[in-house]
Design an enzyme around this catalytic site. Sequence first.
Site, PDB file in Angstrom:
ATOM      1  CE  LYS A 121      -2.550  16.112  -2.359  1.00 42.88           C
ATOM      2  NZ  LYS A 121      -2.819  14.824  -1.858  1.00 42.88           N
TER       3      LYS A 121
HETATM    4  C1  E4P Z   1      -3.461  15.091   1.754  1.00 41.95           C
HETATM    5  O1  E4P Z   1      -3.775  15.499   0.845  1.00 41.95           O
HETATM    6  C2  E4P Z   1      -2.651  13.807   1.977  1.00 41.95           C
HETATM    7  O2  E4P Z   1      -2.936  12.820   1.117  1.00 41.95           O
HETATM    8  C3  E4P Z   1      -2.743  13.456   3.251  1.00 41.95           C
HETATM    9  O3  E4P Z   1      -3.575  14.131   4.274  1.00 41.95           O
HETATM   10  C4  E4P Z   1      -1.327  12.885   3.945  1.00 41.95           C
HETATM   11  O4  E4P Z   1      -1.621  12.281   4.942  1.00 41.95           O
HETATM   12  P1  E4P Z   1      -0.812  11.553   6.108  1.00 41.95           P
HETATM   13  O5  E4P Z   1       0.348  12.328   6.700  1.00 41.95           O
HETATM   14  O6  E4P Z   1      -1.634  10.745   7.020  1.00 41.95           O
HETATM   15  O7  E4P Z   1      -0.262  10.496   5.149  1.00 41.95           O
END
Ligand code: E4P
Length: 216
Positions: A83
Amino acid sequence: MKFFVDTADTAEIRDLAETGLLDGVTTNPSLIHKAGRDFLEVVREIAGIVPGPVSAEVVALDHKEMLREAEILRRIADNIAVKVPLTVDGLKTCKALSGEGTMVNVTLCFSANQALLAAKAGATFISPFVGRHDDTGFDGMQIISEIRTIYDNYDFATQILVASVRHPVHVLQSAMIGADVMTAPPAVIRQLFRHPLTDRGIEAFLADWGKTGQSI
Ligand code: E4P
């Protein structure tokens, strides 16, 4: 639409994997902090629970260092998706990694133009954060529609991974728009199974079944 769970809690992942409905896992540095475990160790464990993509995020901000971290992450298992953030260096890294056959999830996407750049960089997944966009007074799902249109216009293979999902309506809208994947916290995935009328129906059927005096 594929279902990923957004957590580094391995007990939750194992439990949801047993439903057979889990296609992958996403993590991020905040989720790793919440899990309170060693990053590489927990990612290795998760990659052994689900056969699908497991996203593990780099924390470096410059291309060279991102590549170094990515090398460590991708060696953990074949199903790791590295990522990277949606920045110039993140997309340079995306281009290099995807060129070598590594899955890349480009994260922290907040506009359709950013998603266009990620697709051109060869991203396997683009992660637009709908919940965080809603929080700022915009319609996060609007971006998902725009990205769907752009990717279809040019036959981009990059999969739209709806992230920052906060409630079942986000899941429903993602499926209606034709997103490829959504990632949600365990609690939101569990909510999808539930309906008060299902519970009430089971209760009524069981009460009547009891009155028949029969057993199967
Ligand atoms: C996606 O890969 C992220 O880890 C995640 O969806 C972020 O979500 P949040 O805005 O609830 O922290």
